[in-house]
Design an enzyme around this catalytic site. Structure first.
Site, PDB file in Angstrom:
ATOM      1  N   CYS A   1     -14.322 -24.038 -27.032  1.00 34.03           N
ATOM      2  CA  CYS A   1     -14.106 -25.353 -26.414  1.00 34.03           C
ATOM      3  C   CYS A   1     -15.360 -26.220 -26.517  1.00 34.03           C
ATOM      4  CB  CYS A   1     -13.759 -25.196 -24.934  1.00 34.03           C
ATOM      5  SG  CYS A   1     -12.339 -24.144 -24.673  1.00 34.03           S
TER       6      CYS A   1
ATOM      7  N   GLU B   1      -8.748 -26.879 -18.426  1.00 29.52           N
ATOM      8  CA  GLU B   1      -9.897 -27.123 -19.296  1.00 29.52           C
ATOM      9  C   GLU B   1      -9.304 -27.286 -20.678  1.00 29.52           C
ATOM     10  OE1 GLU B   1     -11.736 -26.598 -22.091  1.00 29.52           O
ATOM     11  OE2 GLU B   1     -12.750 -24.725 -21.575  1.00 29.52           O
TER      12      GLU B   1
END
Lengths: 524, 524
Positions: free
Chosen positions: B298, B261
């Site tokens: 994120c 990720e």
């Protein structure tokens, strides 16, 4: 719909190729044009344009399309079977069966779409007054990946080629498809592509939902894998071919998944009790499985392992006898025949490997002669190449001195599609560890069967750890294959009217959903 | 259990490193030893040995282990929070919350295991008298991939690090875990690893079920990815780091899945109706989301897109005003702070990009000052680098001349974790196409929220198309993360007693199963 719609047109047809009749050993007359890079790009671009429309078709609409493809395949009539026989050398009955399987696969995915629950709809409703922070409404389902590239397989000219399993699962998921037809059966591919296009037109699917490119050279396939609009690849074939596609896809600026089913040697372990109980029957069963379809199945049992014993020798004598009486069959292509012969030659030249039996050979251009070879566990463990797939009607019997060597062989295996135990209930108790070892090595474990004959159903896993495939998390046969071509998306705080039907409160499609942790068809 | 059990011992400790207090700008005193290649190999070998035992533990046993980890984390008490504060600069309340989330994740997976249906048990029973061929009994379920490597993330020192989401989902699936601790919080990592090991001991898990390696250099991570016994990788971090691991994994003789990720810029589209209705509130909401956790999420919204209008200018003025009043926060590490400053500098030096507002800076070693930048759609479309993630409290406002430019921006996006629409019901009708475009670009789509704050639940998708992640088919947050670490296996014609409990006729675990196409808890 004319033939020119089937293949994206090329500006300067530079290269042509023809099919080959392996039974007669003759080149066929029809010329096919190899697709240029521009043609591949045009197909991908059409697939992208079509995807915008196709992915929003309802499951029922896609189901109609898939079923219609099956009808159009049947409408091709005997011409399909005749041409496919010419191009593949496969017998009529086999091809009729394979056509049935192909249509069955399409209908199975159609049923999956009509039922609708495959999208794995999962809902967590909002808790506005949760402390310290309110909880949003979150809803997840699977959507299609995008346009995908599918490679036809040589050994299933119908069921794993143009309108085969990979195409069916990708279209079912909502992906548009560019097929690279296998050059071993270009005419069959063309007929099947025409059937798909007629079905697309009849069910009002967008132009570009399906197209096909052709070619003998690896460049055509590479052009497809490397095209930025292609979002996944389905492939069935050799390790060399599949690994090359996998590597190319990983090197792309945007890497994409490659589902390459690259075959394996599908070890069969014959345990002492089973040998004692039914060694002779097993000899016949093994020979049938090894030579079925001239051994040209990915699940062909290429390794047989048993422990030394009187019964093992009896089994081996019987197997030798059976193999000696088997006739050579016609292999699919001269290349496959040559590779088979070369593989056998390499094995027979390996120190410690001997030939127990050779079937009755013939002089045809593509004759594949059954072979039964033998080695011992020490040789096998020291020479991993013996375990490499030899695609064709052969198997290597490995004699182990005892349980320890048999377990060492199992432990040393890399990934395979299948592994099989021939075992009595007592064997299964004594060899419980063997099941645990093999579970880690394969996609499908069989007890008291043979691995050829892959049932097309929801619970099938036709896959397995590398090098059997490039993605052990999936299957290429059965309804679960649809998940290869989809990915989850989560919708947060969407008004009901903007949600996909699968996630709307009223559950208009009446599908199974996980709602706040409970599996239910209820509305929310 | 002593500390020496936590890290696999090294023969010749060659390299040491220390944590850093970003608030005080001081190196911490404790020295940590970088794991040697031999130490990484030893951890992988222990994980493999443990896997043979661990994968056969029942779901309930694994659930006990996961819950116990949570208890042992709580038993670390304030010492954990204090040390983690020192190493990360994150505030106490945030870390207490993150600890709660970490334990919540472990308990969530424990509940998933106790319920048991996640294995996707699918059964097709035999039809011995089927013509032309009998049908075998086939049963499929998910099993664990093997030992896996998990990389701790810098920005979630508890929830996405040693005992974080990736570890929880891998252990839940039945994988054993080798963690590479993030060098920004080595002491925290060590405490958490000790907690995991205490839980393993208390619940009778095999030695090697979990271990941790340490290191500042990329070599330690590469050793882990390249070890042949490691079967999958979980990673949260930068594009550069994640892509390097992905490439290394694809180059292995046996390629393995990498779930990296790698963050994204999470575009927010503010549509005309929403601007008119609540432009001022949106200014405040955006600023809060951008600067939450000093922008070190994120899902931080790094791009904001709106069409030119009086309301847009009002919104922008208000946002400028809010940003001007925001204070700098302490970033996690000097490296992150330097990367943030460099990213801002690069943006401000890009022709067509201007700074609208700068928050109140401070002189600390790791101060991250909020930035609001502006550009126009033409510049953005011609300069893709503007869309690259700048990890920290900044966002770029993109002014579009109208709907066409706004849609062009959406169409041109690569993969992101999230995309957000601020929209009225009327906007959603007029911009229906925008939802369809963004569905293809992200893992999670939000309406009228902000993307920071990732709910841990069954329906979450924390993932998305490349380059947000290396595998869009999965999520790293929520129960569906367990599927990253499992693969299906099919059992053909197994006697009931040899089948895993999940697939036995009596359904002893009382799980949901698909039996001959029907979802049911009934026995067979």
């Amino acid at each position: 719909m004319t033939d020119k719609n089937i293949l994206t047109e090329v500006s300067t047809p530079s290269k042509t190729f023809r099919g080959f009749n392996p039974t007669k050993g003759e080149w066929l007359t029809t010329e096919f044009t190899e697709s240029s890079p521009e043609a591949v790009a045009a197909a991908a671009e059409k697939a992208e344009a079509a995807f915008l429309i196709y992915r929003k078709k309802t499951g029922a609409e896609r189901a109609d399309f898939l079923q219609k493809i099956g009808e159009e395949i049947m409408n091709l009539g005997d011409a399909l079977i005749t041409l496919c026989q010419e191009e593949s050398g496969l017998p009529e009955a086999r091809l009729q069966g394979e056509r049935g399987r192909t249509i069955g696969q399409l209908n199975m995915f159609a049923a999956l779409l009509r039922e609708g629950s495959w999208v794995d709809a999962t809902v967590d409703t909002a808790i506005p007054d949760r402390k310290p922070l309110p909880k949003s409404d979150l809803r997840r389902m699977n959507i299609a990946l995008g346009p995908v590239g599918i490679f036809g397989a040589s050994n299933f000219p119908l069921a794993f080629s143009v309108a085969g399993g990979d195409t069916a699962s990708a279209l079912a998921a909502g992906c548009t498809v560019v097929v690279k037809g296998h050059p071993a059966h270009p005419g069959t591919s063309q007929l099947m592509a025409a059937a798909v296009l007629r079905a697309a037109q009849a069910t009002n699917m967008p132009d570009g939902v399906f197209s096909m490119v052709h070619g003998q050279s690896t460049a055509v396939g590479m052009d497809l894998v490397e095209h930025p609009l292609i979002k996944a690849i389905g492939f069935t074939g050799s390790y060399r071919g599949g690994k090359a596609l996998f590597d190319a896809a990983a090197r792309r600026p945007e890497p994409i998944p490659v589902y390459a089913e690259m075959g394996s040697t599908n070890p069969v372990f014959i345990l002492p009790g089973a040998l004692k109980e039914r060694g002779e029957n097993l000899a016949q069963g093994l020979a049938t499985s090894v030579t079925m379809g001239v051994g040209q199945f990915c699940t062909n049992p290429g390794l047989v392992v048993a422990q030394q014993s009187t019964e093992a020798e009896k089994f081996l004598n019987k197997t030798t006898e059976v193999f000696t009486g088997l006739s050579a069959g016609t292999m699919l292509t001269p290349t496959i025949k040559q590779a088979f012969d070369a593989g056998i030659q390499k094995l027979t030249q390996t120190a410690g490997v001997s030939v127990l039996a050779t079937g009755i050979s013939n002089e045809s251009a593509c004759g594949g002669t059954p072979h039964l070879l033998r080695t011992d566990a020490t040789t096998f463990l020291a020479t991993p190449e013996i375990g490499e797939e030899v695609f064709g009607p052969s198997t290597v019997y490995i004699s182990a001195t005892g349980k320890e060597e048999l377990m060492a062989i199992a432990n040393g295996l890399h990934g395979h599609l299948t592994a099989t135990l021939q075992a009595t209930p007592e064997d299964l108790v004594e060899y419980a560890d063997l099941v645990a070892i093999l579970e880690r090595k394969v996609g499908r474990l069989l007890i008291n069967g043979f691995p050829t004959g892959v049932e097309v159903c929801a619970s099938m896993v036709h896959g397995g750890p590398f090098p059997a495939t490039t993605d052990a998390r999936t299957t290429s046969v059965g309804t679960a294959a649809i998940y290869r071509f989809s990915r989850p998306v989560c919708y947060q705080d969407f008004p009901d009217s903007v949600l996909p039907a699968e996630l709307q409160n009223s559950n208009p499609l009446n599908i199974w959903r996980n709602v706040n942790g409970q599996l239910t068809k209820d509305k929310i």
